[in-house]
Each structure stands twice: as structure tokens, then as C-alpha cells.
Design a protein around this motif. Sequence first.
Motif, short mmCIF file in Angstrom:
data_model
loop_
_atom_site.label_atom_id
_atom_site.label_comp_id
_atom_site.label_asym_id
_atom_site.label_seq_id
_atom_site.Cartn_x
_atom_site.Cartn_y
_atom_site.Cartn_z
N PHE A 1 33.21 4.12 55.01
CA PHE A 1 32.53 5.25 55.67
C PHE A 1 32.62 6.52 54.81
N ILE B 1 32.51 -2.39 65.28
CA ILE B 1 32.01 -1.14 65.86
C ILE B 1 31.03 -1.43 66.99
N GLU C 1 32.43 -2.74 58.76
CA GLU C 1 33.05 -2.98 60.07
C GLU C 1 32.02 -2.95 61.21
S1 SF4 Z 1 30.42 2.97 57.56
FE1 SF4 Z 1 28.87 1.64 56.65
S2 SF4 Z 1 30.01 -0.12 55.90
FE2 SF4 Z 1 31.33 0.93 57.38
S3 SF4 Z 1 30.89 -0.03 59.34
FE3 SF4 Z 1 29.53 1.72 59.19
S4 SF4 Z 1 27.65 0.84 58.34
FE4 SF4 Z 1 29.27 -0.68 57.94
#
Ligand code: SF4
Length: 376
Positions: free
Chosen positions: A338, A325, A321
Motif C-alpha cells: 500500500f 480486505i 491483500e
Molecule cells: S494496497 Fe494494492 S496490493 Fe495492497 S491490497 Fe490494496 S490493491 Fe492489493
Amino acid sequence: MKYVDEFRDQQLARQLAAAIAAEVDPKREYRLMEFCGGHTHAIFRYGVQQLMPPNLRFVHGPGCPVCVLPMARLDQAMAMTHEHGVTLCTYGDLMRVPASGRQTLLKAKAAGADVRMIYSTQDVLRIARDEPERQVVFMAIGFETTTPPTAVAILQARAEGLKNLSFLCNHVLTPPALRAILALAGPEGVRLDGILGPSHVSTVIGTQPYAFVPREFGLPVVIAGFEPLDVMQSALMLVRQINDGRREVENQYSRAVGEGGNTRALELMARVFVTRPSFEWRGLGFLPESALALAEDYADLDAERRFPVRVEASHEIKGCECPAILRGLKEPTECKLFGTVCTPDNPMGACMVSSEGACAAYWSHRTHMPSSGLNR
Ligand code: SF4
């Protein structure tokens, strides 16, 4: 330490928190975007969000230089090592950022590519001097903060006549990215009430380049320092502007930032670089006039011209994401990967790599107690 300890004082933090709580209007929300990854890191490290009233939220922006670099630029750098056998030098954070096919510079190095981690542009110059038989490419990244040292290195390479050094320029510009985010805000994008302006970037560009934010988008801006009390005082200044109906650029970080910025650094940048018509940002797509390339006078030092390669269009890892973000539309914990598939040891997206990335900041300080990082 002067200019540090006094900005981490717990007693002062409590007073500022009380002032903010007393001044916020309980009938409304305050959504304040910190553009800079350094602020995101400070907010998590010192538990600043926990010190805020529930109706004041920090929204994380795209100001982490590693996070906004698109996969295609990493693919391009790796192609230069494969196809032209160059020695690729860059900063450590970039080594683990996922490129296409979950490739990274670190994996490319393990597979035999000559990829080297450097700490400063002076390291690159030294490598080029010491190994004249190698073609050395410096993969330069970052916002306006890291651009002047690259300009100095380019001038130094020219002055020394280094024929085996060139520069893959990925330097990006803050105001166009801020404009893009604000243009996307509203029903389709993130809802914002004010902007915490970046610290280090503003030491270079000054406060004047943010004037379009109140003028065109009707939002207040406060240039904020990096320490927790800087962030809190800046939040209070934004709350006051919002409550008063003022829309101005204010400067909380006046101990380092002036209206006109660092004129010497700006002159160097203007001498060595030109603005690209368009540049891809991870999460934001192609933004007009948002990045720099080497000026025509320095074309012979431009790695893109010296080592041309073709790269395919890239796609983010499924489920990551990061794009949402980086636009402030989602929080890291809303990503299904995450903390399960994606951790700092095994990053799936760029936001989990650098300590300034929102996902890495969430992960590192997820058990954070509000008072743990402040001086007593
Ligand atoms: S947790 Fe990892 S996969 Fe998910 S948005 Fe953040 S960087 Fe990307």
C-alpha cells in the motif's frame, strides 16, 4: 442541491456524532460492516470514522463491483479479443484492473486489441449498429444496480435483430455474498455487530432479501443512504438495535428504498437472466447462486457461447491483500504494498482501482480532516 446538501450539514453531523457518543456502551465494541463501496467512499471522503467514538469501527465489505471481479473473467474477456478478434466494450473502471500476468484491458488495447470504454449500455448498442462488420461484446459487470440496464440492452438488441452484439455477463448478487461473509465471521473470520445495507442495490431488490441476516446470523441490518448523514444516522440506528438487543432489518434510506424494491426492474432481470450455480468472487472464492447468466431464450446473445475460450486458473499478485480486505479481515494499510508499490496510478490489486475500492479510498483521503467535506 435537494436531497444532497441537507445530508452533508456539518451542524447536524455534530449532533448525530454527539448522539452516537452518548448512546454507545463504553464497555463494548461496535463493529459495523458497510457492504457497499459507495459507503466506504463516503466514510473516507467525509471523515465519518473520525466523528465516531473510538469503540465504533466501520469494517469495509466487498461491495465494490470492480474489486470482486476475479482475474479469470478478465483473462476470459482478453482471450475473446485475441482469439476471436471481437470489439470489447466495458466501463472505465475495469480498464485498469489487473488480470493474470499484470495484464490489463488498457494494456491489451495499447497492444492492438479493440477495447473500448463506454459510459452506458446505449453506447454499446450504438457501436453495434454503426459497425455491423464488427462483432461487439459488452462486458457487463456490477451488482443488482447495473443489472437492469443490461437487461434492457439485451431486450433492445433482440428487438432490433442486432446479430453482431453479444453480452459477457458478470453481474453478481448481493445477498449470497453477504451470506458468505457472515458464514465466515467468527473466530476464523471478521467479527461483526451489525450491517449497513447497500443503497443503490436496495433500491432495486428492496429490504426483504436481507431478512436472513437477523434470522440466521443474529445481526441487525440498516439499509443506509450514501450521504455522510445517512451513514451516521444508520450507525446510530444500529447502535440502538445492538443496545436494545433487537435484531431487525431497518430502512434509513426510505426516500429511495421500499420493502419490495423496484418491481419493474426485478421483472426485467427475471425475464432475461438466470442464476448461475456457482461463480467466482475475488476474495471470496466460488459462491453458490451468486451471479447471473443469460437465460436460455437469450443464449444466442451470450458471448460465452458465441466466443468460447479456455483460461487457466489465476493467482493474485504476490503480497496483495485484496482477498482479506474484501472479507473485512484486514485494512489497506496492513498491506505491505500500500502506497509503496501500489497506488491508484499503478494499482497492483482491484481494491486500488475503483474509487469505491477500500485501498483507493484510503489512499485518496489519507490526509483527510474530519470536517473538511461537510457543509457548514
Ligand atoms: S494496497 Fe494494492 S496490493 Fe495492497 S491490497 Fe490494496 S490493491 Fe492489493
